[in-house]
Design a protein around this motif. Structure first.
Motif, PDB file in Angstrom:
ATOM      1  N   PRO A   7       0.831  -1.201   0.000  1.00 27.18           N
ATOM      2  CA  PRO A   7       0.000   0.000   0.000  1.00 27.18           C
ATOM      3  C   PRO A   7       0.869   1.256   0.000  1.00 27.18           C
ATOM      4  O   PRO A   7       1.811   1.374   0.779  1.00 27.18           O
ATOM      5  CB  PRO A   7      -0.804  -0.113   1.299  1.00 27.18           C
ATOM      6  N   LEU A   8       0.547   2.176  -0.914  1.00 28.85           N
ATOM      7  CA  LEU A   8       1.289   3.426  -1.042  1.00 28.85           C
ATOM      8  C   LEU A   8       0.362   4.613  -0.779  1.00 28.85           C
ATOM      9  O   LEU A   8      -0.845   4.532  -1.021  1.00 28.85           O
ATOM     10  CB  LEU A   8       1.869   3.560  -2.454  1.00 28.85           C
ATOM     11  N   GLU A   9       0.948   5.690  -0.286  1.00 30.62           N
ATOM     12  CA  GLU A   9       0.210   6.943  -0.128  1.00 30.62           C
ATOM     13  C   GLU A   9       1.185   8.094  -0.358  1.00 30.62           C
ATOM     14  O   GLU A   9       2.269   8.125   0.223  1.00 30.62           O
ATOM     15  CB  GLU A   9      -0.390   7.074   1.265  1.00 30.62           C
ATOM     16  N   CYS A  10       0.797   9.010  -1.209  1.00 32.50           N
ATOM     17  CA  CYS A  10       1.656  10.144  -1.501  1.00 32.50           C
ATOM     18  C   CYS A  10       1.613  11.137  -0.343  1.00 32.50           C
ATOM     19  O   CYS A  10       0.527  11.564   0.062  1.00 32.50           O
ATOM     20  CB  CYS A  10       1.222  10.840  -2.791  1.00 32.50           C
ATOM     21  N   PRO A  11       2.776  11.523   0.183  1.00 25.62           N
ATOM     22  CA  PRO A  11       2.813  12.487   1.286  1.00 25.62           C
ATOM     23  C   PRO A  11       2.328  13.883   0.865  1.00 25.62           C
ATOM     24  O   PRO A  11       1.899  14.659   1.702  1.00 25.62           O
ATOM     25  CB  PRO A  11       4.288  12.554   1.682  1.00 25.62           C
ATOM     26  N   SER A  12       2.359  14.171  -0.441  1.00 29.70           N
ATOM     27  CA  SER A  12       1.947  15.493  -0.914  1.00 29.70           C
ATOM     28  C   SER A  12       0.460  15.589  -1.232  1.00 29.70           C
ATOM     29  O   SER A  12      -0.223  16.491  -0.763  1.00 29.70           O
ATOM     30  CB  SER A  12       2.746  15.889  -2.160  1.00 29.70           C
ATOM     31  N   CYS A  13      -0.037  14.647  -2.052  1.00 30.79           N
ATOM     32  CA  CYS A  13      -1.441  14.748  -2.494  1.00 30.79           C
ATOM     33  C   CYS A  13      -2.378  13.786  -1.774  1.00 30.79           C
ATOM     34  O   CYS A  13      -3.588  13.817  -1.999  1.00 30.79           O
ATOM     35  CB  CYS A  13      -1.532  14.547  -4.006  1.00 30.79           C
ATOM     36  N   SER A  14      -1.841  12.899  -0.936  1.00 35.73           N
ATOM     37  CA  SER A  14      -2.611  11.926  -0.149  1.00 35.73           C
ATOM     38  C   SER A  14      -3.329  10.868  -0.981  1.00 35.73           C
ATOM     39  O   SER A  14      -4.163  10.136  -0.456  1.00 35.73           O
ATOM     40  CB  SER A  14      -3.622  12.636   0.767  1.00 35.73           C
ATOM     41  N   ASN A  29      16.326   4.320  -3.646  1.00 30.80           N
ATOM     42  CA  ASN A  29      16.013   5.150  -4.810  1.00 30.80           C
ATOM     43  C   ASN A  29      14.794   6.040  -4.608  1.00 30.80           C
ATOM     44  O   ASN A  29      13.959   5.798  -3.743  1.00 30.80           O
ATOM     45  CB  ASN A  29      15.788   4.269  -6.033  1.00 30.80           C
ATOM     46  N   GLU A  30      14.705   7.042  -5.471  1.00 31.20           N
ATOM     47  CA  GLU A  30      13.578   7.967  -5.472  1.00 31.20           C
ATOM     48  C   GLU A  30      12.390   7.332  -6.201  1.00 31.20           C
ATOM     49  O   GLU A  30      12.556   6.464  -7.055  1.00 31.20           O
ATOM     50  CB  GLU A  30      13.962   9.267  -6.186  1.00 31.20           C
ATOM     51  N   PHE A  31      11.203   7.814  -5.856  1.00 27.62           N
ATOM     52  CA  PHE A  31       9.971   7.358  -6.480  1.00 27.62           C
ATOM     53  C   PHE A  31       9.148   8.597  -6.794  1.00 27.62           C
ATOM     54  O   PHE A  31       9.161   9.560  -6.038  1.00 27.62           O
ATOM     55  CB  PHE A  31       9.204   6.444  -5.509  1.00 27.62           C
ATOM     56  N   ARG A  40      10.213  11.611  -4.055  1.00 22.45           N
ATOM     57  CA  ARG A  40      10.799  11.402  -2.727  1.00 22.45           C
ATOM     58  C   ARG A  40      11.379   9.999  -2.653  1.00 22.45           C
ATOM     59  O   ARG A  40      11.102   9.177  -3.520  1.00 22.45           O
ATOM     60  CB  ARG A  40       9.734  11.519  -1.638  1.00 22.45           C
ATOM     61  N   PRO A  41      12.098   9.680  -1.560  1.00 22.41           N
ATOM     62  CA  PRO A  41      12.525   8.287  -1.365  1.00 22.41           C
ATOM     63  C   PRO A  41      11.293   7.376  -1.280  1.00 22.41           C
ATOM     64  O   PRO A  41      10.266   7.761  -0.705  1.00 22.41           O
ATOM     65  CB  PRO A  41      13.265   8.322  -0.029  1.00 22.41           C
ATOM     66  N   ILE A  42      11.391   6.199  -1.856  1.00 21.88           N
ATOM     67  CA  ILE A  42      10.252   5.280  -1.888  1.00 21.88           C
ATOM     68  C   ILE A  42       9.698   4.990  -0.498  1.00 21.88           C
ATOM     69  O   ILE A  42       8.487   4.844  -0.321  1.00 21.88           O
ATOM     70  CB  ILE A  42      10.600   3.972  -2.642  1.00 21.88           C
ATOM     71  N   ALA A  43      10.538   4.950   0.514  1.00 22.71           N
ATOM     72  CA  ALA A  43      10.076   4.646   1.877  1.00 22.71           C
ATOM     73  C   ALA A  43       9.045   5.659   2.366  1.00 22.71           C
ATOM     74  O   ALA A  43       8.177   5.319   3.173  1.00 22.71           O
ATOM     75  CB  ALA A  43      11.256   4.606   2.839  1.00 22.71           C
ATOM     76  N   GLU A  44       9.099   6.890   1.877  1.00 21.19           N
ATOM     77  CA  GLU A  44       8.129   7.907   2.299  1.00 21.19           C
ATOM     78  C   GLU A  44       6.738   7.665   1.723  1.00 21.19           C
ATOM     79  O   GLU A  44       5.762   8.237   2.196  1.00 21.19           O
ATOM     80  CB  GLU A  44       8.630   9.298   1.921  1.00 21.19           C
TER      81      GLU A  44
END
Length: 64
Positions: A7-14, A29-31, A40-44
């Motif tokens: 599961p992913l969630e963008c920290p900027s646009c949610s 790496n960046e994503f 951002r880094p993929i972990a974020e």
């Protein structure tokens, strides 16, 4: 072997979505968000500790 989805969630646009770990970059790496373009880094982007563990485990197998 069962296929995993992270599961992913963008920290900027949610925006929230799921991806197979094979489709994600290595942990260092960046994503880029496919919805707003934030990079951002993929972990974020990974929403859960379990998802982060699956991602790191999947990519550590690639290095062997």
């Amino acid at each position: 072997m069962r296929e995993a989805w992270i599961p992913l969630e963008c920290p900027s646009c949610s925006e929230q979505w799921e991806r197979n770990p094979a489709d994600l970059p290595a942990p260092a790496n960046e994503f880029t968000c496919e919805h707003c373009g934030d990079e951002r880094p993929i972990a974020e982007f990974i929403r859960t500790p379990e998802g982060l563990e699956i991602h790191e485990e999947f990519h550590s197998r690639d290095r062997r």
